[in-house]
Design an enzyme around this catalytic site. Structure first.
Site, PDB file in Angstrom:
ATOM      1  N   TYR A  96       0.845  -1.184   0.000  1.00 32.86           N
ATOM      2  CA  TYR A  96       0.000   0.000   0.000  1.00 32.86           C
ATOM      3  C   TYR A  96       0.885   1.241   0.000  1.00 32.86           C
ATOM      4  CZ  TYR A  96      -4.401   2.486   0.790  1.00 32.86           C
ATOM      5  OH  TYR A  96      -5.510   3.283   0.640  1.00 32.86           O
ATOM      6  N   ARG A 218     -18.803  -9.895 -12.232  1.00 33.24           N
ATOM      7  CA  ARG A 218     -18.061 -10.940 -12.939  1.00 33.24           C
ATOM      8  C   ARG A 218     -18.945 -12.180 -13.091  1.00 33.24           C
ATOM      9  NH1 ARG A 218     -16.115 -14.639  -9.185  1.00 33.24           N
ATOM     10  NH2 ARG A 218     -16.105 -13.905  -7.027  1.00 33.24           N
ATOM     11  N   GLY A 289      -8.130  -1.586  -8.524  1.00 31.90           N
ATOM     12  CA  GLY A 289      -7.682  -2.402  -9.647  1.00 31.90           C
ATOM     13  C   GLY A 289      -7.603  -3.865  -9.270  1.00 31.90           C
ATOM     14  N   PHE A 312      -9.427   8.307  -7.990  1.00 35.02           N
ATOM     15  CA  PHE A 312      -9.862   8.715  -6.656  1.00 35.02           C
ATOM     16  C   PHE A 312      -9.154   7.870  -5.609  1.00 35.02           C
ATOM     17  CE2 PHE A 312     -12.481   8.155  -2.865  1.00 35.02           C
ATOM     18  CZ  PHE A 312     -12.710   9.473  -2.504  1.00 35.02           C
ATOM     19  N   TRP A 313      -8.580   8.554  -4.598  1.00 39.97           N
ATOM     20  CA  TRP A 313      -7.969   7.907  -3.445  1.00 39.97           C
ATOM     21  C   TRP A 313      -8.445   8.660  -2.217  1.00 39.97           C
ATOM     22  CZ3 TRP A 313      -2.177   8.232  -1.739  1.00 39.97           C
ATOM     23  CH2 TRP A 313      -1.921   7.264  -0.761  1.00 39.97           C
ATOM     24  N   LEU A 314      -9.152   7.986  -1.337  1.00 37.65           N
ATOM     25  CA  LEU A 314      -9.750   8.648  -0.181  1.00 37.65           C
ATOM     26  C   LEU A 314      -8.702   9.365   0.668  1.00 37.65           C
ATOM     27  CD1 LEU A 314     -12.393   9.117   1.428  1.00 37.65           C
ATOM     28  CD2 LEU A 314     -11.829   7.049   2.730  1.00 37.65           C
ATOM     29  N   LYS A 370     -17.911  -9.142   4.073  1.00 36.42           N
ATOM     30  CA  LYS A 370     -16.884  -8.380   4.775  1.00 36.42           C
ATOM     31  C   LYS A 370     -16.766  -8.876   6.216  1.00 36.42           C
ATOM     32  CE  LYS A 370     -15.236  -5.025   3.484  1.00 36.42           C
ATOM     33  NZ  LYS A 370     -14.013  -4.807   2.697  1.00 36.42           N
TER      34      LYS A 370
END
Length: 375
Positions: A96, A218, A289, A312-314, A370
């Site tokens: 990350y 998918r 991705g 977009f990245w928070l 989750k």
């Protein structure tokens, strides 16, 4: 496999000191070995730590941590719940972009109940529910100490798992719907990865605003059941990727207009399908991705359709001038939860079963909702 609970002696004093170093916003344990007043102490705790980056099921283990004294502006939180997310796993793996220095306590978001307050804290009370805002590392532990200004009080008349998961995925969904295109009732959006927590959030936020959604999933066993589940959330159309292998993809729109905005969390062919749906001048926002395949865009998409591709990245959003908006958005989402207008699939797992929850999150035991640790 992740180790079971270990005695405090299994982690050296030096390791705990390293975990504790730095500010509360960027470290999993806030000042465990700093000088404090002697007025208030947190209880001893247990935490999931990793002392090196690597495969999470090999490097993460549960250990005992000592009690902590509170500084005057500190808050001691008894954690209630915290999820295991893909970004948590990526941080442990070391892939990350931003990750805490090791050794570190895992977890990036969650909700806790205030257990004790520093002498100077005035805007919070014992018993309040709070979330780290902005999210910060170190939520996979029973007791955590943070500065009061790093916490946001949330309503406590909702299921704890929603408060525990609101600050990353639902917030990302809301931000992306607000920031790139001005959407109005009757507009259409398209997304891949519709079964993800962000995807489910986008479907419901769109429905609430009168925006139609086209959703791509998918090909899988039980696809029809998945479609029905997403339609119950408010999806207008749900297609598998193979269903979209047609020359005129827009013939599938029926009475819906061409989408003005698309969301991509998959890459590869699934991203190309989103682009094929978009109208002239449309925008696709990429926030993930999962396929680990690149996005391929035809020259004609740029020249003749004038499509825009954004990312977009928070993390960036929260460190921008818009960071102050996130707490208002968090409250808005949790209000929707309270009103029964917003939900997604989760599985609460006792903290002592962390190793099994991690295996599920890693996909080692098939497909599961989750995983949310309950403390």
């Amino acid at each position: 496999m992740v180790g079971r609970f270990r005695a405090a002696s299994s982690v050296t004093l030096g390791h705990l000191s390293k975990i504790a170093g730095g500010s509360s916003l960027h470290n999993p344990m806030h000042s465990f070995y700093s000088a404090f007043s002697s007025s208030s102490m947190s209880p001893p705790s247990k935490a999931v730590i990793y002392e090196q980056q690597g495969q999470p099921d090999q490097v993460a283990r549960v250990v005992d941590l000592p009690e902590v004294e509170l500084k005057e502006n500190d808050v001691c939180i008894k954690m209630l719940a915290a999820p295991i997310t893909p970004s948590d796993i990526n941080r442990i793996e070391g892939v990350y972009p931003i990750r805490p220095p090791v050794p570190a306590v895992g977890g990036y978001e969650g909700v806790g109940e205030i257990y004790a307050l520093g002498s100077a804290v005035r805007n919070l009370s014992v018993g309040d529910w709070v979330v780290p805002s902005p999210p910060s590392s170190g939520t996979w532990q029973i007791y955590i100490v943070k500065e009061a200004n790093a916490l946001h009080k949330v309503r406590k008349d909702i299921p704890m798992e929603y408060a525990a998961t609101v600050t990353v995925n639902p917030l990302s969904a809301l931000c992306m719907m607000e920031d790139f295109v001005k959407l109005t009732s009757g507009d259409v959006i398209v997304q891949n990865g519709a079964t993800s927590m962000v995807g489910q959030s986008i479907i419901q936020l769109a429905r609430i605003r009168g925006i139609h959604s086209i959703n791509i999933i998918r090909d899988r066993i039980g696809a029809e059941e998945v479609k029905n589940r997403l339609k119950k959330l408010g999806a207008d159309d749900v297609f598998t990727e193979s269903q979209l292998e047609v020359k005129n993809i827009k013939s599938l729109l029926g009475n819906l207009s061409e989408p003005v905005l698309g969301f991509n969390c998959t890459g590869g062919n699934a991203a190309s399908l989103v682009l094929r749906f978009l109208r002239q001048g449309g925008t696709m926002v990429t926030y993930g991705g999962m396929s680990k395949k690149p996005i391929t865009v035809s020259t004609s998409s740029f020249i003749f359709k004038d499509l825009s591709l954004r990312g977009f990245w928070l993390q960036n959003w929260m460190t921008s001038h818009k960071a102050d908006e996130c707490r208002v958005m968090i409250d808005y989402i949790l209000d929707l939860v309270h009103e029964g207008k917003f939900k997604y699939e989760m599985e609460l797992v006792p903290f002592q079963d962390f190793h099994r929850a991690l295996d599920k999150a890693l996909g080692k035991l098939g497909n599961h909702p989750k995983q949310v640790l309950k403390f």
